[in-house]
Write a protein that holds these residues in place. Sequence first.
Motif, mmCIF file in Angstrom:
data_model
loop_
_atom_site.group_PDB
_atom_site.id
_atom_site.type_symbol
_atom_site.label_atom_id
_atom_site.label_comp_id
_atom_site.label_asym_id
_atom_site.label_seq_id
_atom_site.Cartn_x
_atom_site.Cartn_y
_atom_site.Cartn_z
ATOM 1 N N SER A 16 0.943 -1.429 -0.095
ATOM 2 C CA SER A 16 0.095 -0.029 0.100
ATOM 3 C C SER A 16 0.822 1.271 -0.021
ATOM 4 C CB SER A 16 -0.866 -0.150 1.293
ATOM 5 O OG SER A 16 -1.939 1.152 1.366
ATOM 6 N N TYR A 17 1.897 1.378 0.779
ATOM 7 C CA TYR A 17 2.951 2.355 0.816
ATOM 8 C C TYR A 17 3.476 2.665 -0.611
ATOM 9 C CZ TYR A 17 2.876 4.004 5.796
ATOM 10 O OH TYR A 17 2.628 4.509 7.024
ATOM 11 N N ARG A 18 3.972 1.367 -1.122
ATOM 12 C CA ARG A 18 4.573 1.440 -2.564
ATOM 13 C C ARG A 18 3.729 2.158 -3.557
ATOM 14 N NH1 ARG A 18 7.373 -3.221 -5.239
ATOM 15 N NH2 ARG A 18 7.990 -1.588 -6.119
ATOM 16 N N ARG A 19 2.549 1.885 -3.388
ATOM 17 C CA ARG A 19 1.605 2.419 -4.388
ATOM 18 C C ARG A 19 1.375 4.064 -4.340
ATOM 19 N NH1 ARG A 19 -1.315 -2.329 -3.420
ATOM 20 N NH2 ARG A 19 -2.498 -1.289 -1.661
ATOM 21 N N LYS A 20 1.401 4.343 -3.181
ATOM 22 C CA LYS A 20 1.418 5.707 -2.674
ATOM 23 C C LYS A 20 2.685 6.496 -3.141
ATOM 24 C CE LYS A 20 -1.766 5.493 1.363
ATOM 25 N NZ LYS A 20 -2.286 4.391 0.688
ATOM 26 N N VAL A 21 3.801 5.898 -3.003
ATOM 27 C CA VAL A 21 5.124 6.465 -3.343
ATOM 28 C C VAL A 21 5.478 6.525 -4.928
ATOM 29 C CG1 VAL A 21 7.705 6.142 -3.011
ATOM 30 C CG2 VAL A 21 6.258 5.921 -0.965
ATOM 31 N N GLN A 22 4.868 5.204 -5.317
ATOM 32 C CA GLN A 22 4.876 5.320 -6.771
ATOM 33 C C GLN A 22 4.038 6.483 -7.447
ATOM 34 O OE1 GLN A 22 3.791 1.217 -7.520
ATOM 35 N NE2 GLN A 22 5.962 0.511 -7.230
ATOM 36 N N ALA A 23 2.956 6.919 -6.851
ATOM 37 C CA ALA A 23 1.948 7.896 -7.466
ATOM 38 C C ALA A 23 2.519 9.255 -7.167
ATOM 39 C CB ALA A 23 0.584 7.598 -6.715
ATOM 40 N N ASN A 24 3.214 9.237 -6.169
ATOM 41 C CA ASN A 24 3.869 10.555 -5.898
ATOM 42 C C ASN A 24 4.908 10.887 -6.732
ATOM 43 O OD1 ASN A 24 2.448 11.690 -3.737
ATOM 44 N ND2 ASN A 24 3.375 10.682 -2.071
ATOM 45 N N ALA A 25 5.781 9.753 -7.072
ATOM 46 C CA ALA A 25 6.772 9.795 -8.014
ATOM 47 C C ALA A 25 6.427 10.185 -9.333
ATOM 48 C CB ALA A 25 7.609 8.391 -8.229
ATOM 49 N N LYS A 26 5.276 9.701 -9.853
ATOM 50 C CA LYS A 26 4.887 9.964 -11.027
ATOM 51 C C LYS A 26 4.264 11.324 -11.243
ATOM 52 C CE LYS A 26 1.374 8.660 -14.412
ATOM 53 N NZ LYS A 26 0.059 7.277 -14.864
ATOM 54 N N ARG A 27 3.518 11.892 -10.067
ATOM 55 C CA ARG A 27 3.110 13.096 -9.941
ATOM 56 C C ARG A 27 4.146 14.219 -10.103
ATOM 57 N NH1 ARG A 27 2.459 16.277 -6.014
ATOM 58 N NH2 ARG A 27 2.730 14.495 -4.293
ATOM 59 N N LEU A 28 5.098 13.963 -9.191
ATOM 60 C CA LEU A 28 6.393 15.028 -9.217
ATOM 61 C C LEU A 28 6.975 14.946 -10.542
ATOM 62 C CD1 LEU A 28 7.396 14.120 -5.502
ATOM 63 C CD2 LEU A 28 6.644 16.151 -6.323
ATOM 64 N N SER A 29 7.314 13.953 -11.092
ATOM 65 C CA SER A 29 7.997 13.818 -12.359
ATOM 66 C C SER A 29 7.238 14.673 -13.439
ATOM 67 C CB SER A 29 8.411 12.592 -12.883
ATOM 68 O OG SER A 29 7.033 11.886 -13.200
ATOM 69 N N GLN A 30 6.123 14.902 -13.292
ATOM 70 C CA GLN A 30 5.172 15.410 -14.320
ATOM 71 C C GLN A 30 5.215 17.082 -13.953
ATOM 72 O OE1 GLN A 30 1.550 13.383 -14.306
ATOM 73 N NE2 GLN A 30 2.468 11.922 -15.567
ATOM 74 N N ALA A 31 5.521 17.448 -12.789
ATOM 75 C CA ALA A 31 5.353 18.788 -12.247
ATOM 76 C C ALA A 31 6.487 19.552 -12.988
ATOM 77 C CB ALA A 31 5.690 19.047 -10.824
#
Length: 86
Positions: free
Chosen positions: A71-86
């Motif tokens: 569950s934590y990994r999914r959240k971290v991966q979502a943050n990584a994706k969001r931050l890479s698009q910023a």
Amino acid sequence: MLFGWWKTGLDMAMLGLEAQGVIAQRLAMFALGGPAAQAEAQLMVTEKMLAAGEAALMLATGASNGKVIRSYRRKVQANAKRLSQA
């Protein structure tokens, strides 16, 4: 049973690596400052509080350690994706 521990260990290692990437992205954003950095800092604190509460609830209701880590990994991966698009 051994495979379960191997998978959990691998998930923990990947969580650590993925989290380091998110930390690096956030530090770079914070170094630039500005409204985006302020918004990210507030979002980060809110997300961490929610994630900790969710993990505690998962464990209290009998979820496995592996499920919490995934569950934590999914959240971290979502943050990584969001931050890479910023």
